[in-house]
Design a protein around this motif. Structure first.
Motif, PDB file in Angstrom:
ATOM      1  N   TYR A  75      -8.942  -2.920   5.399  1.00  0.00           N
ATOM      2  CA  TYR A  75      -7.578  -2.470   5.690  1.00  0.00           C
ATOM      3  C   TYR A  75      -7.580  -1.928   7.107  1.00  0.00           C
ATOM      4  O   TYR A  75      -8.406  -1.066   7.436  1.00  0.00           O
ATOM      5  CB  TYR A  75      -7.171  -1.323   4.765  1.00  0.00           C
ATOM      6  CG  TYR A  75      -7.167  -1.652   3.279  1.00  0.00           C
ATOM      7  CD1 TYR A  75      -8.355  -1.687   2.555  1.00  0.00           C
ATOM      8  CD2 TYR A  75      -5.977  -1.877   2.596  1.00  0.00           C
ATOM      9  CE1 TYR A  75      -8.349  -1.963   1.191  1.00  0.00           C
ATOM     10  CE2 TYR A  75      -5.967  -2.146   1.229  1.00  0.00           C
ATOM     11  CZ  TYR A  75      -7.160  -2.184   0.540  1.00  0.00           C
ATOM     12  OH  TYR A  75      -7.153  -2.450  -0.813  1.00  0.00           O
ATOM     13  N   SER A  81       3.014  -0.170   3.569  1.00  0.00           N
ATOM     14  CA  SER A  81       2.723  -1.607   3.460  1.00  0.00           C
ATOM     15  C   SER A  81       2.912  -2.375   4.769  1.00  0.00           C
ATOM     16  O   SER A  81       2.102  -3.239   5.107  1.00  0.00           O
ATOM     17  CB  SER A  81       3.626  -2.230   2.401  1.00  0.00           C
ATOM     18  OG  SER A  81       3.525  -1.524   1.191  1.00  0.00           O
ATOM     19  N   LEU A 118      -4.392  -6.517   5.654  1.00  0.00           N
ATOM     20  CA  LEU A 118      -5.479  -6.523   4.670  1.00  0.00           C
ATOM     21  C   LEU A 118      -6.152  -7.895   4.696  1.00  0.00           C
ATOM     22  O   LEU A 118      -5.514  -8.913   4.457  1.00  0.00           O
ATOM     23  CB  LEU A 118      -4.929  -6.213   3.270  1.00  0.00           C
ATOM     24  CG  LEU A 118      -5.899  -6.309   2.091  1.00  0.00           C
ATOM     25  CD1 LEU A 118      -7.142  -5.450   2.304  1.00  0.00           C
ATOM     26  CD2 LEU A 118      -5.214  -5.911   0.793  1.00  0.00           C
ATOM     27  N   GLU A 167       0.843  -1.198   0.000  1.00  0.00           N
ATOM     28  CA  GLU A 167       0.000   0.000   0.000  1.00  0.00           C
ATOM     29  C   GLU A 167       0.879   1.249   0.000  1.00  0.00           C
ATOM     30  O   GLU A 167       1.748   1.401   0.859  1.00  0.00           O
ATOM     31  CB  GLU A 167      -0.922   0.032   1.242  1.00  0.00           C
ATOM     32  CG  GLU A 167      -1.999  -1.055   1.258  1.00  0.00           C
ATOM     33  CD  GLU A 167      -1.537  -2.351   1.909  1.00  0.00           C
ATOM     34  OE1 GLU A 167      -0.434  -2.338   2.510  1.00  0.00           O
ATOM     35  OE2 GLU A 167      -2.247  -3.359   1.791  1.00  0.00           O
ATOM     36  N   VAL A 198      -2.810   0.293  -4.183  1.00  0.00           N
ATOM     37  CA  VAL A 198      -2.581  -1.059  -3.671  1.00  0.00           C
ATOM     38  C   VAL A 198      -1.946  -1.888  -4.774  1.00  0.00           C
ATOM     39  O   VAL A 198      -2.502  -1.993  -5.878  1.00  0.00           O
ATOM     40  CB  VAL A 198      -3.893  -1.703  -3.190  1.00  0.00           C
ATOM     41  CG1 VAL A 198      -3.636  -3.085  -2.603  1.00  0.00           C
ATOM     42  CG2 VAL A 198      -4.574  -0.806  -2.165  1.00  0.00           C
TER      43      VAL A 198
END
Lengths: 127, 368
Positions: B202, B143, B148, B59, B115
């Motif tokens: 998320y 990230s 997620l 991310e 993403v």
């Protein structure tokens, strides 16, 4: 893990049951567990020659495709044609209904290259 | 050989405790399947609901007054068309039209979130940084802070609705909001990689275990099960969703990959546009199609596709379709052999097997 004592094994996880000069071949319970859901098996035709340690077919699981290696050399005398429509038999009964082929062996001396149940059990406990 | 740098997601121990078979994938230890197996997991998602830990995904945040302009230059879809709370499927291309990665862009009120695929994360970050303007855009790779989870399947709305605020029900496909899940701040997005009704959540990594346990508690009555990477692949294949590294890569352009719908050649300049326009003007030589196998064999990545005895293309993905009970796959074929209904052959380790190009997705989930 089930490792029948009356069978011989390869390090590639095939089993061989020797009765007279006929050898029934399949893959082990450990192998089917590693492969997961089996969806197709490609087997040789009746009468085909196979050689010990050489690929005689392929097995397709959802996860991957693998070669099948012949535990003994000889001529294919019978194939388990029910696997064509029900390959999941290999998952459900690897030492029974999930057998793959029978061969007329050409060299009984090759037996010495196979693993005993005890040795095969040791092999899979390390993997 | 195990790479000591391989990372663990926050839920690694939970996957192991559930009997997950853990493999290194894209720099992470990830569950490829759980004891029920890939086919059962696949059916679980198609019948009720399954949960995927996809925290390995990358991310990136983009802040600043020039963020929109920059992203519009960096990606092939039209970022200016996004409304706040909307998600867009897109890609980054090289100047020659080959693909850096496929990705999602989220538009927030004051920033954007991108993403990207885990396997491409370092490469994508380098690519972004290489083009980042000196001022006007602030880039953050978040990230490692984000967990997620994808909750996918026809019962996913029913399962999640009671623990999510605001109301989940009005959330449209490819839209998201910032809300709370079981009291924890999260981004809730109606997206996924399965073709089913489904959501992606998320949240901050420190909340992972709490959310995981709460989701299993509410999911119990819907037979919620964890789903590994194996079923994630078979599910996306039934939808003909591209997988980077298999179906698309630096050698494929998005038009060939049947991604013309995200390639906005009229939006203004972007990296790769000139090359893509040229390839379009010259006429595409090949196309990514979906095919089914007409016998019982199973296609895989990298098998030659044969026409009149000659290799004319190659498969990029393939497997046994759990829902259709036959082999399906994707592959590049010459444009003149790409029409639906075209019969070709597959070379499986030397033996030829008939295939037919079919309409996709291969499987259509019942409308919810």
């Amino acid at each position: 893990m089930n490792v029948p004592a009356d069978l011989l094994y390869t390090k590639d996880h095939e089993w061989a049951k020797i009765e007279g000069d006929t050898v029934t071949i399949g893959i082990t319970e450990y192998a089917q567990g590693e492969l997961g859901d089996i969806v197709f098996v490609e087997l040789p035709k009746k009468g085909a020659d196979v050689s010990q340690g050489k690929s005689f077919g392929t097995i397709e699981a959802v996860k991957a495709v693998s070669d099948l290696f012949a535990p003994m050399s000889g001529k294919i005398s019978e194939i388990n044609s029910t696997l064509e429509s029900a390959p999941e038999k290999i998952n459900n009964s690897p030492f029974g209904d999930g057998w793959m082929v029978k061969i007329k062996m050409s060299d009984p001396g090759e037996k010495k290259n196979l693993l005993s149940a005890a040795d095969y059990g040791k092999l899979i406990s390390k993997e | 050989m195990d790479d000591p740098n391989t990372k663990k997601t926050a839920l690694y121990n939970d996957h192991a405790a559930l009997g997950g078979k853990i493999i290194p994938f894209a720099g992470y230890w990830m569950p490829v399947q759980y004891p029920t197996g890939i086919m059962a997991e696949h059916r679980r998602v198609r019948s009720t609901v399954g949960i995927f830990d996809v925290s390995h995904m990358g991310e990136f945040e983009f802040h600043g007054p020039e963020a929109e302009k920059f992203l519009n230059y960096l990606t092939i879809n039209d970022v200016t068309k996004l409304t706040v709370g909307q998600v867009q499927y897109s890609a980054m291309c090289y100047p020659d039209g080959g693909m850096v990665d496929d990705l999602l862009v989220y538009r927030f009120a004051d920033h954007y979130l991108m993403v990207v695929n885990a396997a491409n994360l370092p490469k994508d970050r380098d690519w972004v940084l290489q083009h980042l303007p000196k001022q006007g855009v602030e880039f953050k790779d978040v990230s490692d802070d984000i967990t997620l989870l994808a909750i996918q399947g026809p019962r996913s709305l029913e399962m999640l609705k009671p623990i999510i605020t605001p109301d989940l029900e009005p959330l449209q496909y490819y839209h998201f909001f910032q809300g709370k899940v079981a009291g924890m701040d999260a981004i809730i997005s109606r997206t996924g990689y399965t073709g089913e009704l489904g959501y992606e959540i998320y949240l901050q990594r420190r909340h992972s275990k709490n959310l995981w346990d709460q989701l299993f508690a509410v999911g119990k009555r819907y037979d919620l099960e964890p789903i590994g990477l194996g079923a994630r692949d078979t599910l996306r294949l039934e939808m003909k969703y591209c997988l980077y590294g298999n179906d698309i890569d630096a050698t494929t352009n998005p038009l060939e990959a049947d991604l013309g719908w995200i390639t906005k050649l009229n939006k203004g300049d972007f990296i790769g546009r000139d090359a893509i326009m040229k390839s379009k003007a010259a006429g595409l030589t090949r196309k990514l199609v979906g095919f089914e196998v007409l016998d019982r064999s199973v296609p895989r990545h990298g098998y030659p596709i044969i026409k009149d005895g000659k290799a004319v293309g190659v498969t990029t993905s393939g497997n046994h379709s759990v829902m259709l009970g036959k082999g399906i796959g994707m592959g590049y074929v010459p444009t003149q052999s790409s029409a639906i209904g075209t019969e070709l052959e597959l070379d499986l380790r030397g033996s030829h097997h008939p295939i037919k190009i079919v309409a996709t997705p291969f499987y259509n989930p019942p409308k919810n």
